[in-house]
Design an enzyme around this catalytic site. Structure first.
Site: not given
Ligand code: PEP
Length: 251
Positions: A9, A11, A96, A98, A168, A174, A214
């Site tokens: 992803n 973003k 997601h 966000e 998630e 992040g 992460s």
């Molecule tokens: C995401 O936003 O889908 C995600 C998993 O981000 P990150 O791996 O940067 O934590």
């Protein structure tokens, strides 16, 4: 049988030129390779058509990071599911955290988006997960169950069977703070039991449930070794070809 999947992803990162270069690098890394999982990149709308022209989708799937909750019309700035499909993309991330947090997406809008994704033969990668406060006050199972019930349980078993889920935990996205492999397994097994209650064991066993938050080459193998973790949705680490491939090769 459910599939193992690693999906990036990106973003709101990379210019068109940088994005095409990164996609070409990942595509090149997959040439001649036989990863033990499907590999997908979900990229900004502006990049989709150009990246589609450069990659072999038999090896590297392509998806958008969102789509509109309307078919077409006077929705300035929105990008519809049919527009996404017309670029050659076949996946779309929906729900997601966000999008839920910054753009007010609700289960109601997500139901519309899911219906439009199906109408346009896009495979949804549907995200669910609790915020830190919910984990701390131990309502995380309840919260995740509600997200699934509200947005997905109006789907037929056939439609549900096409959905890829991504758990998630928002506190891990992040932040560098990964859920432990045991925390991921516990939630993934719970999610599978929720699906089994509604659609039966066969559908539940065939649903791919990815972990996101992460995830990096150093922790991916332990997460993917868990029986109910079928891969990862990868944010930051998908922006670097070597890191992304390190996660792909963790299977
Ligand atoms: C995401 O936003 O889908 C995600 C998993 O981000 P990150 O791996 O940067 O934590």
């Amino acid at each position: 049988m459910r599939k193992n999947i690693v999906a990036g992803n990106w973003k709101m990162n990379t210019t068109l030129q940088e994005g095409v270069a990164l996609a070409k690098e990942v595509n090149e890394a997959l040439k001649g390779a036989t990863p033990k999982c499907d590999v997908i990149i979900c990229v900004p709308f502006t990049h989709l058509a150009s990246i589609n022209a450069e990659i072999d989708q038999n090896k590297l799937g392509l998806g958008a990071e969102n789509c509109a909750d309307h078919k077409s019309g006077a929705y300035t700035g929105e990008v519809s599911a049919s527009m996404v499909a017309s670029t050659g993309a076949t996946y779309v991330i929906l729900g997601h955290s966000e999008r839920r947090q910054y753009y007010g997406e609700t289960s109601e809008t997500l139901r519309e988006k899911l219906a439009l994704a199906f109408e346009n033969n896009l495979t949804p990668i549907f995200c669910i997960g609790e915020v830190l406060e919910e984990r701390e006050n131990e309502t995380h199972f309840e919260v995740v169950k509600k997200q699934i019930e509200e947005a997905l349980f109006n789907l037929s078993a056939e439609e549900f069977g096409k959905v890829i889920l991504a758990y998630e935990p928002v506190w891990a996205i992040g932040t560098g703070k990964t859920a432990t492999d045991d925390q991921a397994q516990e939630m993934h097994a719970f999610i599978r039991s929720v699906i089994a209650e509604k659609y039966g064991k066969e559908v539940a066993d065939n649903t791919s449930i990815l972990y996101g938050g992460s995830c990096k080459p150093s922790n991916a193998a332990a997460l993917f070794a868990k029986p109910d973790v079928d891969g990862g949705l990868i944010g930051g680490a998908s922006l670097d070809c070597a890191s992304f491939m390190g996660i792909v090769n963790a299977f």
